[in-house]
Design a protein around this motif. Structure first.
Motif, PDB file in Angstrom:
ATOM      1  N   GLY A 158      23.132   8.066  34.341  1.00  0.00           N
ATOM      2  CA  GLY A 158      24.308   7.549  34.602  1.00  0.00           C
ATOM      3  C   GLY A 158      24.960   8.204  35.777  1.00  0.00           C
ATOM      4  N   ASP A 159      26.716   8.375  36.116  1.00  0.00           N
ATOM      5  CA  ASP A 159      26.369   8.296  37.156  1.00  0.00           C
ATOM      6  C   ASP A 159      26.787   9.952  37.546  1.00  0.00           C
ATOM      7  OD1 ASP A 159      29.884   7.385  38.838  1.00  0.00           O
ATOM      8  OD2 ASP A 159      27.811   7.842  39.642  1.00  0.00           O
ATOM      9  N   ILE A 160      25.849  10.790  38.023  1.00  0.00           N
ATOM     10  CA  ILE A 160      25.758  12.124  37.490  1.00  0.00           C
ATOM     11  C   ILE A 160      26.160  12.307  39.060  1.00  0.00           C
ATOM     12  CG2 ILE A 160      24.359  14.283  37.708  1.00  0.00           C
ATOM     13  CD1 ILE A 160      23.233  11.981  35.157  1.00  0.00           C
ATOM     14  N   PHE A 161      26.957  13.348  39.882  1.00  0.00           N
ATOM     15  CA  PHE A 161      27.293  13.913  40.493  1.00  0.00           C
ATOM     16  C   PHE A 161      26.625  15.034  40.997  1.00  0.00           C
ATOM     17  CE2 PHE A 161      29.380  14.823  44.690  1.00  0.00           C
ATOM     18  CZ  PHE A 161      29.378  16.376  44.869  1.00  0.00           C
ATOM     19  N   SER A 162      26.853  15.957  39.914  1.00  0.00           N
ATOM     20  CA  SER A 162      25.694  17.257  39.601  1.00  0.00           C
ATOM     21  C   SER A 162      25.617  17.687  39.056  1.00  0.00           C
ATOM     22  CB  SER A 162      25.603  18.115  41.286  1.00  0.00           C
ATOM     23  OG  SER A 162      26.949  19.328  40.696  1.00  0.00           O
ATOM     24  N   ILE A 163      24.401  18.464  38.630  1.00  0.00           N
ATOM     25  CA  ILE A 163      23.695  19.234  37.456  1.00  0.00           C
ATOM     26  C   ILE A 163      23.982  20.807  37.458  1.00  0.00           C
ATOM     27  CG2 ILE A 163      22.128  19.639  35.542  1.00  0.00           C
ATOM     28  CD1 ILE A 163      21.178  16.955  35.661  1.00  0.00           C
ATOM     29  N   VAL A 164      25.367  20.803  36.532  1.00  0.00           N
ATOM     30  CA  VAL A 164      25.793  22.746  36.630  1.00  0.00           C
ATOM     31  C   VAL A 164      24.061  23.496  35.896  1.00  0.00           C
ATOM     32  CG1 VAL A 164      26.937  24.289  36.400  1.00  0.00           C
ATOM     33  CG2 VAL A 164      27.686  22.615  37.152  1.00  0.00           C
ATOM     34  N   SER A 165      24.018  23.380  34.909  1.00  0.00           N
ATOM     35  CA  SER A 165      22.560  23.524  33.433  1.00  0.00           C
ATOM     36  C   SER A 165      22.271  23.027  32.947  1.00  0.00           C
ATOM     37  CB  SER A 165      22.725  24.801  33.482  1.00  0.00           C
ATOM     38  OG  SER A 165      24.514  24.266  32.668  1.00  0.00           O
ATOM     39  N   MET A 166      21.272  22.659  32.875  1.00  0.00           N
ATOM     40  CA  MET A 166      20.651  22.337  31.631  1.00  0.00           C
ATOM     41  C   MET A 166      19.785  22.711  30.203  1.00  0.00           C
ATOM     42  SD  MET A 166      19.723  18.514  33.135  1.00  0.00           S
ATOM     43  CE  MET A 166      19.235  17.931  31.379  1.00  0.00           C
ATOM     44  N   GLY A 167      19.931  23.309  29.349  1.00  0.00           N
ATOM     45  CA  GLY A 167      19.051  23.914  28.450  1.00  0.00           C
ATOM     46  C   GLY A 167      18.585  23.126  26.994  1.00  0.00           C
ATOM     47  N   TRP A 168      18.480  24.466  26.175  1.00  0.00           N
ATOM     48  CA  TRP A 168      17.882  23.488  24.402  1.00  0.00           C
ATOM     49  C   TRP A 168      18.080  24.319  23.468  1.00  0.00           C
ATOM     50  CZ3 TRP A 168      15.056  19.087  24.555  1.00  0.00           C
ATOM     51  CH2 TRP A 168      14.632  18.478  25.491  1.00  0.00           C
ATOM     52  N   TYR A 169      18.857  23.304  22.681  1.00  0.00           N
ATOM     53  CA  TYR A 169      19.197  24.895  21.253  1.00  0.00           C
ATOM     54  C   TYR A 169      18.315  24.104  20.247  1.00  0.00           C
ATOM     55  CZ  TYR A 169      23.136  26.400  24.026  1.00  0.00           C
ATOM     56  OH  TYR A 169      24.109  27.110  24.667  1.00  0.00           O
ATOM     57  N   ARG A 170      18.558  24.768  19.335  1.00  0.00           N
ATOM     58  CA  ARG A 170      17.461  23.881  18.094  1.00  0.00           C
ATOM     59  C   ARG A 170      18.298  23.898  16.871  1.00  0.00           C
ATOM     60  NH1 ARG A 170      12.599  28.299  18.462  1.00  0.00           N
ATOM     61  NH2 ARG A 170      13.701  30.168  17.685  1.00  0.00           N
ATOM     62  N   LYS A 205      20.309  26.008   8.737  1.00  0.00           N
ATOM     63  CA  LYS A 205      20.897  26.752   9.801  1.00  0.00           C
ATOM     64  C   LYS A 205      21.824  26.546  11.018  1.00  0.00           C
ATOM     65  CE  LYS A 205      16.367  30.065   8.790  1.00  0.00           C
ATOM     66  NZ  LYS A 205      15.984  30.742   9.690  1.00  0.00           N
ATOM     67  N   GLN A 206      22.409  27.422  11.392  1.00  0.00           N
ATOM     68  CA  GLN A 206      23.030  26.558  12.742  1.00  0.00           C
ATOM     69  C   GLN A 206      22.277  26.523  14.098  1.00  0.00           C
ATOM     70  OE1 GLN A 206      25.980  30.124  13.043  1.00  0.00           O
ATOM     71  NE2 GLN A 206      27.657  29.310  11.793  1.00  0.00           N
ATOM     72  N   ARG A 207      23.190  26.000  14.734  1.00  0.00           N
ATOM     73  CA  ARG A 207      22.560  25.568  16.418  1.00  0.00           C
ATOM     74  C   ARG A 207      22.161  26.950  16.825  1.00  0.00           C
ATOM     75  NH1 ARG A 207      24.013  19.863  18.757  1.00  0.00           N
ATOM     76  NH2 ARG A 207      23.233  19.281  16.972  1.00  0.00           N
ATOM     77  N   GLU A 208      21.243  26.640  17.814  1.00  0.00           N
ATOM     78  CA  GLU A 208      20.868  28.323  18.177  1.00  0.00           C
ATOM     79  C   GLU A 208      20.330  27.921  19.504  1.00  0.00           C
ATOM     80  OE1 GLU A 208      18.078  30.909  17.005  1.00  0.00           O
ATOM     81  OE2 GLU A 208      16.421  29.142  16.618  1.00  0.00           O
ATOM     82  N   PHE A 209      21.008  28.945  20.235  1.00  0.00           N
ATOM     83  CA  PHE A 209      19.927  29.017  21.691  1.00  0.00           C
ATOM     84  C   PHE A 209      18.883  28.895  22.212  1.00  0.00           C
ATOM     85  CE2 PHE A 209      20.457  29.240  26.215  1.00  0.00           C
ATOM     86  CZ  PHE A 209      19.440  30.527  26.589  1.00  0.00           C
ATOM     87  N   VAL A 210      17.933  28.310  23.037  1.00  0.00           N
ATOM     88  CA  VAL A 210      16.390  28.749  22.694  1.00  0.00           C
ATOM     89  C   VAL A 210      16.673  28.687  24.700  1.00  0.00           C
ATOM     90  CG1 VAL A 210      14.301  27.638  22.622  1.00  0.00           C
ATOM     91  CG2 VAL A 210      15.851  26.350  21.107  1.00  0.00           C
ATOM     92  N   ALA A 211      17.060  28.325  25.103  1.00  0.00           N
ATOM     93  CA  ALA A 211      16.487  28.528  26.823  1.00  0.00           C
ATOM     94  C   ALA A 211      18.107  27.632  28.300  1.00  0.00           C
ATOM     95  CB  ALA A 211      15.446  27.731  27.008  1.00  0.00           C
ATOM     96  N   THR A 212      18.190  28.285  28.757  1.00  0.00           N
ATOM     97  CA  THR A 212      18.955  27.283  29.723  1.00  0.00           C
ATOM     98  C   THR A 212      18.448  27.837  31.464  1.00  0.00           C
ATOM     99  OG1 THR A 212      20.674  27.227  30.568  1.00  0.00           O
ATOM    100  CG2 THR A 212      20.654  29.609  30.034  1.00  0.00           C
TER     101      THR A 212
END
Length: 119
Positions: free
Chosen positions: A26-38, A43-50
């Motif tokens: 898409g029309d992205i200026f910049s990315i601050v961070s990207m990560g993965w959740y599961r 169960k609740q969604r949990e953080f995996v990595a960023t």
């Protein structure tokens, strides 16, 4: 508009490996961070990595030493290499991006990809 497009899930035996990919399009200026959740069933969604644009990385303790997060900045893509998979890693994995558009930061989620680890 921005979309996060995931790929790479599937079925694997315990001890095996899978690699997930997530491309921000898409029309992205910049990315601050990207990560993965599961999110596992019931169960609740949990953080995996960023990983941040500066290369800072964090993992949840349960995947340290087994999962590796990396990125291709030129392609706005993040990867999750998952090794030594365990049945408890079974979940829907979601990509999350913190993205700058027109001077403002927005949060986006991918559609999710199923990872199933059989014992």
């Amino acid at each position: 508009q921005v979309q996060l497009v995931e790929s790479g899930g599937g079925l694997v035996q315990a001890g095996g490996s899978l690699r997930l990919s997530c491309a921000a399009v898409g029309d992205i200026f910049s990315i601050v961070s990207m990560g993965w959740y599961r999110q596992a069933p019931g169960k609740q969604r949990e953080f995996v990595a960023t990983i941040t644009s500066g290369g800072s990385i964090n993992y949840v303790d349960s995947v340290k030493g087994r999962f590796i997060i990396s990125r291709d900045g030129a392609k706005n893509t993040v990867f999750l290499q998952m090794n030594s998979l365990k049945p408890e890693d079974t979940a829907v994995y979601y990509c999350k991006g913190q993205i700058l558009l027109s001077g403002k930061q927005y949060q986006y989620w991918g559609q999710g990809t199923q990872v199933t680890v059989s014992s």
